[in-house]
Scaffold this motif. Structure first.
Motif, PDB file in Angstrom:
ATOM      1  N   SER A  19       0.809  -1.169   0.010  1.00  0.00           N
ATOM      2  CA  SER A  19      -0.091  -0.006   0.068  1.00  0.00           C
ATOM      3  C   SER A  19       0.969   1.343  -0.066  1.00  0.00           C
ATOM      4  O   SER A  19       1.734   1.298   0.771  1.00  0.00           O
ATOM      5  CB  SER A  19      -0.869  -0.006   1.201  1.00  0.00           C
ATOM      6  OG  SER A  19      -1.607   1.486   1.345  1.00  0.00           O
ATOM      7  N   ARG A  21      -0.054   3.643   1.446  1.00  0.00           N
ATOM      8  CA  ARG A  21      -0.374   4.181   2.652  1.00  0.00           C
ATOM      9  C   ARG A  21       0.033   3.669   3.863  1.00  0.00           C
ATOM     10  O   ARG A  21       0.232   2.534   3.901  1.00  0.00           O
ATOM     11  CB  ARG A  21      -1.833   4.652   2.846  1.00  0.00           C
ATOM     12  CG  ARG A  21      -2.600   4.992   1.686  1.00  0.00           C
ATOM     13  CD  ARG A  21      -4.165   5.496   2.000  1.00  0.00           C
ATOM     14  NE  ARG A  21      -4.934   4.114   2.338  1.00  0.00           N
ATOM     15  CZ  ARG A  21      -6.067   4.182   2.660  1.00  0.00           C
ATOM     16  NH1 ARG A  21      -6.728   5.651   2.598  1.00  0.00           N
ATOM     17  NH2 ARG A  21      -6.843   3.433   3.164  1.00  0.00           N
ATOM     18  N   ARG A  23      -1.347   2.651   6.376  1.00  0.00           N
ATOM     19  CA  ARG A  23      -2.736   2.595   7.163  1.00  0.00           C
ATOM     20  C   ARG A  23      -2.948   1.017   7.619  1.00  0.00           C
ATOM     21  O   ARG A  23      -2.420   0.207   8.144  1.00  0.00           O
ATOM     22  CB  ARG A  23      -3.824   3.071   6.473  1.00  0.00           C
ATOM     23  CG  ARG A  23      -3.570   4.593   6.286  1.00  0.00           C
ATOM     24  CD  ARG A  23      -4.484   5.590   7.145  1.00  0.00           C
ATOM     25  NE  ARG A  23      -6.090   5.492   6.834  1.00  0.00           N
ATOM     26  CZ  ARG A  23      -6.447   6.342   6.058  1.00  0.00           C
ATOM     27  NH1 ARG A  23      -5.932   7.246   5.593  1.00  0.00           N
ATOM     28  NH2 ARG A  23      -7.816   6.199   5.724  1.00  0.00           N
ATOM     29  N   THR A  24      -4.020   0.628   6.692  1.00  0.00           N
ATOM     30  CA  THR A  24      -4.482  -0.703   7.151  1.00  0.00           C
ATOM     31  C   THR A  24      -3.614  -1.981   6.955  1.00  0.00           C
ATOM     32  O   THR A  24      -3.678  -2.772   7.629  1.00  0.00           O
ATOM     33  CB  THR A  24      -5.838  -0.951   6.125  1.00  0.00           C
ATOM     34  OG1 THR A  24      -6.504   0.308   5.765  1.00  0.00           O
ATOM     35  CG2 THR A  24      -6.922  -1.965   6.810  1.00  0.00           C
ATOM     36  N   SER A  25      -2.787  -2.016   5.921  1.00  0.00           N
ATOM     37  CA  SER A  25      -1.871  -2.942   5.291  1.00  0.00           C
ATOM     38  C   SER A  25      -1.086  -3.028   6.358  1.00  0.00           C
ATOM     39  O   SER A  25      -0.577  -4.149   6.796  1.00  0.00           O
ATOM     40  CB  SER A  25      -1.472  -2.609   3.852  1.00  0.00           C
ATOM     41  OG  SER A  25      -2.286  -2.590   3.009  1.00  0.00           O
ATOM     42  N   PRO A 101      -3.606  -3.954  -0.194  1.00  0.00           N
ATOM     43  CA  PRO A 101      -4.900  -3.784  -0.429  1.00  0.00           C
ATOM     44  C   PRO A 101      -5.413  -4.224  -1.832  1.00  0.00           C
ATOM     45  O   PRO A 101      -4.342  -4.201  -2.773  1.00  0.00           O
ATOM     46  CB  PRO A 101      -4.903  -2.190  -0.151  1.00  0.00           C
ATOM     47  CG  PRO A 101      -3.750  -1.846  -0.540  1.00  0.00           C
ATOM     48  CD  PRO A 101      -2.542  -2.913  -0.011  1.00  0.00           C
ATOM     49  N   LEU A 102      -6.665  -4.207  -2.137  1.00  0.00           N
ATOM     50  CA  LEU A 102      -7.246  -4.343  -3.717  1.00  0.00           C
ATOM     51  C   LEU A 102      -7.301  -3.038  -4.007  1.00  0.00           C
ATOM     52  O   LEU A 102      -8.085  -2.139  -3.677  1.00  0.00           O
ATOM     53  CB  LEU A 102      -8.451  -4.945  -3.511  1.00  0.00           C
ATOM     54  CG  LEU A 102      -8.402  -6.755  -3.436  1.00  0.00           C
ATOM     55  CD1 LEU A 102      -9.582  -7.228  -2.761  1.00  0.00           C
ATOM     56  CD2 LEU A 102      -7.864  -7.167  -4.807  1.00  0.00           C
ATOM     57  N   TYR A 103      -6.900  -2.757  -5.313  1.00  0.00           N
ATOM     58  CA  TYR A 103      -7.208  -1.665  -6.136  1.00  0.00           C
ATOM     59  C   TYR A 103      -7.648  -2.183  -7.137  1.00  0.00           C
ATOM     60  O   TYR A 103      -6.987  -2.469  -8.172  1.00  0.00           O
ATOM     61  CB  TYR A 103      -5.645  -0.576  -6.219  1.00  0.00           C
ATOM     62  CG  TYR A 103      -5.441   0.148  -5.115  1.00  0.00           C
ATOM     63  CD1 TYR A 103      -4.871   1.130  -5.536  1.00  0.00           C
ATOM     64  CD2 TYR A 103      -5.749  -0.054  -3.830  1.00  0.00           C
ATOM     65  CE1 TYR A 103      -4.397   2.314  -4.714  1.00  0.00           C
ATOM     66  CE2 TYR A 103      -5.454   0.885  -3.013  1.00  0.00           C
ATOM     67  CZ  TYR A 103      -4.633   1.953  -3.298  1.00  0.00           C
ATOM     68  OH  TYR A 103      -4.362   2.618  -2.125  1.00  0.00           O
ATOM     69  N   PHE A 104      -9.134  -1.811  -7.341  1.00  0.00           N
ATOM     70  CA  PHE A 104      -9.669  -2.318  -8.374  1.00  0.00           C
ATOM     71  C   PHE A 104      -9.503  -3.894  -8.840  1.00  0.00           C
ATOM     72  O   PHE A 104      -8.881  -4.202 -10.104  1.00  0.00           O
ATOM     73  CB  PHE A 104      -9.597  -1.367  -9.673  1.00  0.00           C
ATOM     74  CG  PHE A 104     -10.142   0.052  -9.426  1.00  0.00           C
ATOM     75  CD1 PHE A 104      -9.300   0.948  -9.458  1.00  0.00           C
ATOM     76  CD2 PHE A 104     -11.334   0.264  -9.282  1.00  0.00           C
ATOM     77  CE1 PHE A 104      -9.699   2.425  -8.939  1.00  0.00           C
ATOM     78  CE2 PHE A 104     -12.063   1.303  -8.931  1.00  0.00           C
ATOM     79  CZ  PHE A 104     -11.143   2.616  -8.866  1.00  0.00           C
ATOM     80  N   ALA A 105      -9.555  -4.504  -7.919  1.00  0.00           N
ATOM     81  CA  ALA A 105      -9.478  -5.981  -7.846  1.00  0.00           C
ATOM     82  C   ALA A 105      -7.913  -6.411  -8.207  1.00  0.00           C
ATOM     83  O   ALA A 105      -7.529  -7.730  -8.436  1.00  0.00           O
ATOM     84  CB  ALA A 105     -10.361  -6.621  -9.274  1.00  0.00           C
ATOM     85  N   LEU A 143      -6.256  -7.084   1.525  1.00  0.00           N
ATOM     86  CA  LEU A 143      -7.184  -6.374   2.191  1.00  0.00           C
ATOM     87  C   LEU A 143      -8.179  -5.655   1.280  1.00  0.00           C
ATOM     88  O   LEU A 143      -7.723  -5.546   0.103  1.00  0.00           O
ATOM     89  CB  LEU A 143      -6.330  -5.180   2.912  1.00  0.00           C
ATOM     90  CG  LEU A 143      -5.570  -5.917   4.006  1.00  0.00           C
ATOM     91  CD1 LEU A 143      -4.092  -5.522   3.435  1.00  0.00           C
ATOM     92  CD2 LEU A 143      -5.875  -4.960   5.291  1.00  0.00           C
ATOM     93  N   GLY A 144      -9.295  -5.135   1.797  1.00  0.00           N
ATOM     94  CA  GLY A 144     -10.148  -4.429   0.771  1.00  0.00           C
ATOM     95  C   GLY A 144     -11.196  -3.900   1.565  1.00  0.00           C
ATOM     96  O   GLY A 144     -11.627  -4.403   2.658  1.00  0.00           O
ATOM     97  N   GLY A 145     -12.002  -2.968   0.833  1.00  0.00           N
ATOM     98  CA  GLY A 145     -12.945  -2.115   1.682  1.00  0.00           C
ATOM     99  C   GLY A 145     -14.253  -2.921   1.559  1.00  0.00           C
ATOM    100  O   GLY A 145     -15.367  -2.906   2.533  1.00  0.00           O
ATOM    101  N   TYR A 146     -14.496  -3.540   0.628  1.00  0.00           N
ATOM    102  CA  TYR A 146     -15.738  -4.512   0.400  1.00  0.00           C
ATOM    103  C   TYR A 146     -15.602  -5.559  -0.485  1.00  0.00           C
ATOM    104  O   TYR A 146     -14.389  -5.771  -1.198  1.00  0.00           O
ATOM    105  CB  TYR A 146     -16.792  -3.386  -0.420  1.00  0.00           C
ATOM    106  CG  TYR A 146     -15.997  -2.533  -1.486  1.00  0.00           C
ATOM    107  CD1 TYR A 146     -15.338  -1.410  -1.124  1.00  0.00           C
ATOM    108  CD2 TYR A 146     -16.058  -3.090  -2.972  1.00  0.00           C
ATOM    109  CE1 TYR A 146     -14.703  -0.869  -2.193  1.00  0.00           C
ATOM    110  CE2 TYR A 146     -15.551  -2.269  -3.727  1.00  0.00           C
ATOM    111  CZ  TYR A 146     -14.659  -1.346  -3.589  1.00  0.00           C
ATOM    112  OH  TYR A 146     -14.102  -0.515  -4.626  1.00  0.00           O
ATOM    113  N   ASP A 148     -15.482  -6.744  -3.812  1.00  0.00           N
ATOM    114  CA  ASP A 148     -15.536  -6.132  -5.287  1.00  0.00           C
ATOM    115  C   ASP A 148     -16.410  -7.190  -6.079  1.00  0.00           C
ATOM    116  O   ASP A 148     -15.988  -8.276  -5.995  1.00  0.00           O
ATOM    117  CB  ASP A 148     -14.221  -6.048  -5.936  1.00  0.00           C
ATOM    118  CG  ASP A 148     -14.156  -5.224  -6.931  1.00  0.00           C
ATOM    119  OD1 ASP A 148     -13.678  -4.138  -7.267  1.00  0.00           O
ATOM    120  OD2 ASP A 148     -14.932  -5.681  -7.927  1.00  0.00           O
ATOM    121  N   ILE A 177     -10.229  -9.225   3.721  1.00  0.00           N
ATOM    122  CA  ILE A 177     -11.079  -7.965   3.232  1.00  0.00           C
ATOM    123  C   ILE A 177     -12.160  -7.859   4.296  1.00  0.00           C
ATOM    124  O   ILE A 177     -12.754  -8.980   4.687  1.00  0.00           O
ATOM    125  CB  ILE A 177     -11.846  -8.414   1.609  1.00  0.00           C
ATOM    126  CG1 ILE A 177     -10.845  -8.867   0.712  1.00  0.00           C
ATOM    127  CG2 ILE A 177     -12.918  -7.543   1.451  1.00  0.00           C
ATOM    128  CD1 ILE A 177     -11.509  -9.216  -0.631  1.00  0.00           C
TER     129      ILE A 177
END
Ligand SMILES: Cc1cc2nc3c(=O)[nH]c(=O)nc-3n(C[C@H](O)[C@H](O)[C@H](O)COP(=O)(O)O)c2cc1C
Length: 293
Positions: A19, A21, A23-25, A101-105, A143-146, A148, A177
């Motif tokens: 990531s 960022r 943050r989460t990762s 994180p996942l960025y557009f799968a 990781l992911g927000g939702y 996808d 996720i």
């Protein structure tokens, strides 16, 4: 531990956060890394939120040497990116964990840039024909927000392909996720403040806290399990090495001599005069063929 097995020194595991960022990762990586250490591994980290890896330009500069042209470029006396540090770790460690994180799968651009800089490994394996070492284990933590609708296969496939070229076998995909950056997890309000929330809101907060606790426990379990699986692999490899006896000519001769087999064997090897030659058996010999030609 079986008597003939050498103690396995602590395996080295490299944790890479994909990531941009912190943050989460990185929060997940913290939990995984700490658990891996408790399970007996040495760990190090390479965070793309702090390190800089320039994208591959496809210059083919590595085609002849298997060495990345960009890697040795300097500016004001410093390397222009952190590729050499990454490569030194990748070539040395026993295992790697990618936390992304996942960025557009798929992977974020920063992780894809890191993967693309594995091209020199591809050149070494497939153009320069260098003997590749047995693959070392790797795991992916997504990781992911939702969830996808397009899934996450692209992140898995791209990671598998790039890691394989760099000498790693992606053995396990860990789906985190929904795991949150702990700073984003609400605190449970004090009971005195409950009247300020609807029952639904309180239930929602409780649910997020419970879910996050479960994710965090899963992360600790996964980090420990990964380290133990690497340790077990090294144990297995060690005992394999121990049981593997290098057979060299000299010791074969020694065994034969000691067994007093010398004469007998040589005898057998000398062709029995009576063995019919091809001629005698009417078989066509190469000379015959030539003659006819
Ligand atoms: C450009 C972008 C694309 C994203 N695409 C997805 C996606 O395809 N699937 C998903 O579940 N989450 C997606 N997300 C959400 C992130 O994966 C999620 O917020 C993650 O926890 C971010 O990790 P980080 O805090 O370590 O950067 C996306 C976020 C961004 C910024």
């Amino acid at each position: 531990m079986p008597v003939n097995e050498k103690p396995v020194s602590k395996p080295d595991i490299l944790f890479i956060s994909g990531s941009p960022r912190n943050r989460t990762s990185v929060a997940l990586l913290d939990l995984l890394e700490r658990a891996a250490r408790s399970a007996g591994a040495n760990t190090q980290r390479f965070l793309l939120s702090k390190k800089n890896i320039l994208p591959c330009t496809g210059c083919d500069g590595c085609m002849k040497t298997g060495i990345c042209i960009l890697a040795n470029k300097t500016k004001n006396g410093r390397f222009i990116d952190d590729y050499l540090e990454l490569k030194a770790s990748l070539d040395r460690v026993d295992a790697v964990a990618i936390v992304s994180p996942l960025y557009f799968a798929g992977p974020p651009a920063q992780l894809k840039a890191l993967y693309d800089r594995f091209q020199p490994y591809w050149v070494k394996n497939y153009i320069l024909g260098e003997k590749s070492q047995p693959k070392r284990p790797a795991q992916l933590f997504m990781l992911g927000g939702y969830s996808d609708p397009h899934g996450h296969e692209p992140l898995v496939t791209i990671s598998k392909s790039a890691l394989a070229v760099a000498g790693f076998n992606l053995e396990k995909i860990n789906n985190f996720i929904g795991f949150k950056d702990p700073r984003e997890v609400p605190n449970m309000p004090a009971e005195d403040d409950f009247e300020q929330y609807t029952p639904g809101q309180l239930a929602g907060i409780r649910k997020i806290i419970t879910q996050q606790k479960a994710y965090e426990q899963r992360a600790r379990d996964a980090g420990g399990a990964f380290a133990r699986s690497v340790i077990n692999k090294l144990h297995a490899k060690n005992s394999e090495d121990d049981n593997h006896v290098d057979v060299d000519e000299e010791s074969v001769e020694l065994v034969i001599e000691e067994a007093g087999l010398t004469e007998e064997i040589t005898e057998d090897i000398v062709p029995d005069e009576t063995t019919p030659e091809a001629d005698d058996m009417g078989l066509e010999t190469i000379e015959d063929v030539d003659e006819k030609a």
